[in-house]
Design a protein around this motif. Sequence first.
Motif, mmCIF file in Angstrom:
data_model
loop_
_atom_site.group_PDB
_atom_site.id
_atom_site.type_symbol
_atom_site.label_atom_id
_atom_site.label_comp_id
_atom_site.label_asym_id
_atom_site.label_seq_id
_atom_site.Cartn_x
_atom_site.Cartn_y
_atom_site.Cartn_z
ATOM 1 N N THR A 89 -9.263 0.666 3.085
ATOM 2 C CA THR A 89 -9.694 2.228 3.188
ATOM 3 C C THR A 89 -8.433 3.277 2.971
ATOM 4 O OG1 THR A 89 -8.541 1.173 5.867
ATOM 5 C CG2 THR A 89 -11.285 1.477 5.206
ATOM 6 N N ARG A 90 -7.631 2.424 3.030
ATOM 7 C CA ARG A 90 -6.138 3.218 2.534
ATOM 8 C C ARG A 90 -6.096 3.601 1.311
ATOM 9 N NH1 ARG A 90 -5.571 6.600 5.493
ATOM 10 N NH2 ARG A 90 -4.525 6.033 7.501
ATOM 11 N N VAL A 91 -5.335 2.584 0.874
ATOM 12 C CA VAL A 91 -5.614 2.136 -0.407
ATOM 13 C C VAL A 91 -6.599 2.879 -1.738
ATOM 14 C CG1 VAL A 91 -5.567 0.379 -2.757
ATOM 15 C CG2 VAL A 91 -4.393 0.109 -0.700
ATOM 16 N N MET A 92 -7.991 2.519 -1.104
ATOM 17 C CA MET A 92 -9.069 2.886 -2.095
ATOM 18 C C MET A 92 -9.519 3.975 -1.322
ATOM 19 S SD MET A 92 -8.960 0.919 -4.397
ATOM 20 C CE MET A 92 -10.936 2.043 -4.717
ATOM 21 N N GLN A 93 -9.022 4.657 -0.511
ATOM 22 C CA GLN A 93 -9.458 6.108 0.578
ATOM 23 C C GLN A 93 -9.743 7.274 -0.933
ATOM 24 O OE1 GLN A 93 -6.668 7.912 3.406
ATOM 25 N NE2 GLN A 93 -7.023 9.476 2.296
ATOM 26 N N GLU A 101 0.453 9.724 4.883
ATOM 27 C CA GLU A 101 0.002 8.689 4.237
ATOM 28 C C GLU A 101 0.237 7.650 2.866
ATOM 29 O OE1 GLU A 101 -5.204 10.143 5.905
ATOM 30 O OE2 GLU A 101 -4.450 10.090 3.875
ATOM 31 N N ALA A 102 0.654 9.370 2.005
ATOM 32 C CA ALA A 102 1.142 8.782 0.865
ATOM 33 C C ALA A 102 2.362 7.423 1.683
ATOM 34 C CB ALA A 102 1.951 9.978 0.234
ATOM 35 N N GLY A 103 3.039 8.426 1.955
ATOM 36 C CA GLY A 103 4.820 7.438 3.660
ATOM 37 C C GLY A 103 4.265 6.418 4.008
ATOM 38 N N GLU A 104 2.844 6.751 3.774
ATOM 39 C CA GLU A 104 2.614 4.757 4.411
ATOM 40 C C GLU A 104 2.235 4.360 3.642
ATOM 41 O OE1 GLU A 104 -1.506 3.755 7.049
ATOM 42 O OE2 GLU A 104 -1.169 5.453 6.808
ATOM 43 N N LEU A 105 1.697 4.718 2.738
ATOM 44 C CA LEU A 105 1.539 3.334 1.578
ATOM 45 C C LEU A 105 2.728 2.873 1.272
ATOM 46 C CD1 LEU A 105 -1.645 4.635 -0.044
ATOM 47 C CD2 LEU A 105 -1.566 2.168 0.830
ATOM 48 N N ALA A 106 3.695 3.886 1.202
ATOM 49 C CA ALA A 106 4.479 3.944 -0.030
ATOM 50 C C ALA A 106 5.797 2.353 1.051
ATOM 51 C CB ALA A 106 5.682 4.269 -0.297
ATOM 52 N N ALA A 109 3.972 -0.973 0.548
ATOM 53 C CA ALA A 109 4.686 -1.896 -0.693
ATOM 54 C C ALA A 109 5.770 -1.766 -0.895
ATOM 55 C CB ALA A 109 4.135 -0.441 -2.120
ATOM 56 N N ALA A 110 7.162 -0.933 -0.098
ATOM 57 C CA ALA A 110 8.320 -1.549 0.307
ATOM 58 C C ALA A 110 8.315 -2.976 0.390
ATOM 59 C CB ALA A 110 8.957 -0.387 0.978
ATOM 60 N N ALA A 111 7.531 -2.792 1.734
ATOM 61 C CA ALA A 111 7.590 -4.186 2.812
ATOM 62 C C ALA A 111 7.134 -5.490 2.146
ATOM 63 C CB ALA A 111 7.209 -4.061 4.278
ATOM 64 N N GLY A 112 6.148 -5.295 0.606
ATOM 65 C CA GLY A 112 5.851 -5.999 -0.233
ATOM 66 C C GLY A 112 4.387 -6.409 -0.528
ATOM 67 N N ASP A 113 3.843 -5.441 0.784
ATOM 68 C CA ASP A 113 1.960 -5.222 0.362
ATOM 69 C C ASP A 113 1.403 -5.545 -1.117
ATOM 70 O OD1 ASP A 113 -0.202 -5.446 0.505
ATOM 71 O OD2 ASP A 113 -0.447 -4.258 2.934
ATOM 72 N N ALA A 116 -1.181 -2.059 -1.270
ATOM 73 C CA ALA A 116 -0.126 -0.693 -1.542
ATOM 74 C C ALA A 116 0.215 -0.321 -2.733
ATOM 75 C CB ALA A 116 0.473 -1.442 -0.402
ATOM 76 N N ALA A 117 1.110 -1.416 -3.520
ATOM 77 C CA ALA A 117 1.665 -1.101 -4.617
ATOM 78 C C ALA A 117 1.243 -0.494 -6.027
ATOM 79 C CB ALA A 117 3.058 -2.158 -5.009
ATOM 80 N N SER A 118 1.878 0.508 -7.175
ATOM 81 C CA SER A 118 0.849 0.414 -7.731
ATOM 82 C C SER A 118 0.838 -0.501 -9.024
ATOM 83 C CB SER A 118 1.694 1.449 -8.763
ATOM 84 O OG SER A 118 1.066 2.890 -8.320
ATOM 85 N N ILE A 119 -0.478 -0.847 -9.915
ATOM 86 C CA ILE A 119 -0.585 -2.190 -10.230
ATOM 87 C C ILE A 119 0.027 -1.573 -12.015
ATOM 88 C CG2 ILE A 119 -1.959 -3.948 -11.493
ATOM 89 C CD1 ILE A 119 -3.598 -3.569 -9.053
#
Length: 434
Positions: A89-93, A101-106, A109-113, A116-119
């Motif tokens: 839901t958040r990645v494809m919002q 929300e952007a901070g939450e995703l970052a 991603a930093a935690a290895g999810d 959440a990271a850009s490809i």
Amino acid sequence: MGRLRFLTAGESHGPALAATVEGVPAGLPLVAEQIAADLARRQLGYGRGARSTSIERDRAEILSGVRYGLTLGSPILLLIRNLDWENWTRVMQVEPLSEAEAGELAALAAAGDKKAASITRLRAGHADLAGAVKYGFGDVRNTLERASARETAARVAAGAVARALLSALGIDVWSYTAEVGGVAMDSATATRTREETEASPLRCPDAASETRMIARIDEARSAGDTVGGVFEVVARGVPMGLGSYVHWDRRLDGALAGAVMSIPIVKGVEFGLGFEQTRRFGSAVMDVIDGRDARGEWLRRSNNAGGLEGGISNGQPIVIRGAVKPISTLPRPLPSADLLTGQPVDKAHYERSDISVVPAAGVVAEAMTCLTLADFALEKFGGDSLAELLDNAAHFRERISRAPAALWAPAAAGKSPRREPGDGPEDVIPAESE
Ligand code: EPS
């Protein structure tokens, strides 16, 4: 596409996939259960990955164009919800990301999810590079979400509507797996019934070859690799006369080839004997015409043309073979390059994937075949209601069961034939002698 048109929408990890099917005559019985059967078949097959086998349970809701189980002639809107959406839901919002929300995703991603990271580590064989460059994306996800073969679920739903229409016309479309990883089915031992084939792990009519095909998939899996193959689609009951030789874009063979080739994983399409024809003399290729039987059906000694001559259906089964390349996402990724830096990287992106999808590709090809044949049948017979379409088709079938009128018949001993419009040659009335 002219009479029957369809469009799909939806991202692989978005809320849903959708299809709009337009041009279906009124009065065709249609319930969601018919569509569910094909959607379930597309999800099966030895070699499919976790997403297809354990997350999604594809069902299409019919949101328009049907009342009391009968089509209305209006556009049919089909919706398939992505069950995996709840994890994205958040990645494809859809709405813009707030700062929080952007901070939450970052942070994720930093935690290895990985989600959440850009490809940016490009996967060869996918639309990743050309798609991202073409649309100006700095994140390959914007491309891969729509380029994903998940979209083919919506095609299969649309195809099930076309299949219902074809069934009413007495046309049946089926596919099976003919080859996986270089192991080809042997027609001599292909003794499984259609039901048995449908229930088998690779939907292959030949049990012995299937065992070896499965071994190839296992071999690919343990090597972190993927494997392709060949499916065959057979359409029976297609009347002679769909399509035309008069223009390139009215040829049924061209339309079918384009429709099947448009399936993301397909890299080649053959009809009947296909490329094998190039290795034989003409006498070993052409399907000798033996005349008409008592019912007016034309008899052929073989069907190497795969049911199509001059871009027209010739009344024989239409046989299409599709070449399925190995899945582009490799569990053991190939070396690649980074989209943003242009520099080489050790490994392309990987999340999860299928190992082989030949049976599923066959089901998608059935759908594309159904949609194309339904379009050409509507072009040929027309009709706003199913009853009108069936009347028109029956009338045409009856007409072609008789010989067409001869344009010119040799005059017997000075007598020239007198002809009436619609006369068959047997009905030619000799002109009265003067
Ligand atoms: C696909 C990748 C995989 C496949 C998917 C097509 O999805 P995911 O990345 O979510 O694991 O399973 O196919 C389907 C989900 C499907 O229903 O066919 C891709 O990258 O094309």
